[in-house]
Scaffold this active site. Sequence first.
Site, PDB file in Angstrom:
ATOM      1  N   GLY A 140       0.799  -1.215   0.000  1.00 35.31           N
ATOM      2  CA  GLY A 140       0.000   0.000   0.000  1.00 35.31           C
ATOM      3  C   GLY A 140       0.826   1.257   0.000  1.00 35.31           C
ATOM      4  CD  GLU A 145       1.372 -10.437  -0.205  1.00 33.12           C
ATOM      5  OE1 GLU A 145       1.451 -11.677  -0.182  1.00 33.12           O
ATOM      6  OE2 GLU A 145       0.297  -9.812  -0.035  1.00 33.12           O
ATOM      7  N   PRO A 146       4.477  -5.458  -2.368  1.00 34.56           N
ATOM      8  CG  PRO A 146       6.621  -4.656  -2.812  1.00 34.56           C
ATOM      9  CD  PRO A 146       5.883  -5.704  -2.029  1.00 34.56           C
ATOM     10  N   GLY A 147       3.126  -3.754  -5.198  1.00 35.94           N
ATOM     11  CA  GLY A 147       2.863  -3.830  -6.632  1.00 35.94           C
ATOM     12  C   GLY A 147       3.171  -2.497  -7.265  1.00 35.94           C
ATOM     13  NE  ARG A 183      -4.092   3.372 -11.054  1.00 36.37           N
ATOM     14  CZ  ARG A 183      -3.726   4.481 -10.439  1.00 36.37           C
ATOM     15  NH1 ARG A 183      -3.250   5.507 -11.130  1.00 36.37           N
ATOM     16  NH2 ARG A 183      -3.817   4.580  -9.135  1.00 36.37           N
ATOM     17  CE1 TYR A 216      -9.702   1.719  -8.112  1.00 35.17           C
ATOM     18  CE2 TYR A 216      -7.909   1.686  -9.690  1.00 35.17           C
ATOM     19  CZ  TYR A 216      -8.782   1.017  -8.862  1.00 35.17           C
ATOM     20  OH  TYR A 216      -8.742  -0.349  -8.796  1.00 35.17           O
ATOM     21  CB  CYS A 242     -18.885   5.966 -27.849  1.00 37.42           C
ATOM     22  SG  CYS A 242     -19.425   4.573 -26.845  1.00 37.42           S
ATOM     23  CE1 TYR A 247      -3.249  -3.408  -9.233  1.00 37.03           C
ATOM     24  CE2 TYR A 247      -1.693  -1.732  -8.524  1.00 37.03           C
ATOM     25  CZ  TYR A 247      -2.287  -2.963  -8.343  1.00 37.03           C
ATOM     26  OH  TYR A 247      -1.924  -3.757  -7.292  1.00 37.03           O
TER      27      TYR A 247
END
Length: 418
Positions: free
Chosen positions: A229, A270-272, A309, A313, A339, A367
């Site tokens: 996170g 667990e970093p992404g 995104r 988000y 569209c 992402y």
Amino acid sequence: MNELKHTTIKPISKDNLMKLAKKYGTPIYIYDSCKIQEQYEKMNNAFSRIKKLRINYACKANTNPNILKILKKMGCGLDTVSIQEIEIGLKVGFLPKEIIFTPNCVSIKEIEKAVGLGVRINLDNLSILEQFGELFKNYSIGIRINPHIMAGGNKKISVGHIDSKFGISYYQIPHIKRILRNTGLKIEGIHMHTGSDISDINHFITASEILFKTAIDFPDLDYLNLGSGFKVPYTQKDLKTDLIYLSNCITNKFNDFCNVYGRKISLIFEPGKFLVSESGYFLVSVNVIKHTISTVFAGVNSGFNHLIRPMFYNAFHYIENISNPKGRLRFYTVVGYICESDTFGINRKISEIREGDVLCINNAGAYCFSMSSNYNSRYRPSEVLILNGEDFLIRKRETMQDILRNIVEINMERWQSG
């Protein structure tokens, strides 16, 4: 894949990005392996006082196998959330014990497949935990706990609050223990993840304290897993997670826990986004400049089918005109060709944009492609990796053949005659 070289990290220049746009066309995703390597080493060094540290890449951020190969070479493990991600990881060369599977709301049949592949598993549902215990008494697993913490950049990426679908409430620990007694199931790890884009260190510290307090009652643990996170900056002045301060807090608390627990166990992150977001650039070409009464639109050859995104988000991505970087600054709303409303940036100050210019959307490594689609029957873009100063095409641009590959046509004449 070539061996990775340790080099001084510099952002890819605008001139080089333009060369890649001309060579491969747009829209295109470009990833800088040096930045990925830098982020991994930054995290590894920050938590160096933890003797049994493990970093598992949250591959949902970007599952291109070539990205996974880079992280594997650096010693990274893998965090997966689907059986397909597991299969990609195994195909790349990760060992089953290097992969953790943390699914949510999947069937017991998918979890059975993961057992067959031999990977480590985290469960976050009492019903599934009970079913698993009846089927696989000798297969040690982890438990994902919900700490009831609202953390993250917005509610859509906050996953540890009381109403979240993720994790088993830490108030339900007695239920977990009852299932363990009834089934004989062994717990090897406790997992927790509260959200993404967290800049407030207190959220991590509070979560870790709940994790340590929960874990002390499970005597046979091999690891604790704090998820990730970490917030990355989207502009030069943007907030980010203070990794050094966080590491000092977490390291001291974890080492104290191990002393009380009576032995050293592993701590997993667990970093992404932290590992790959800043490595990515998304290049698009300007189709039209459109003036309305109050707005100047720059319409590009992409949309939320490629990068959702900002729309999904409300995420901010810095946008710059790399084909006219010294042009006079003007205000533009950058939109796509879908569209319905698909806006990358509203009223942004950007060097003067002309039709045919190439815009660069930054922080596009995480992402972005992984959430792309064929909406409006548009093709997904190509991907290029910069490795040791060379550019490699790592995903071809789609064609109509890709769009229609799995379509099964029926005989309409038979329907009409019936």
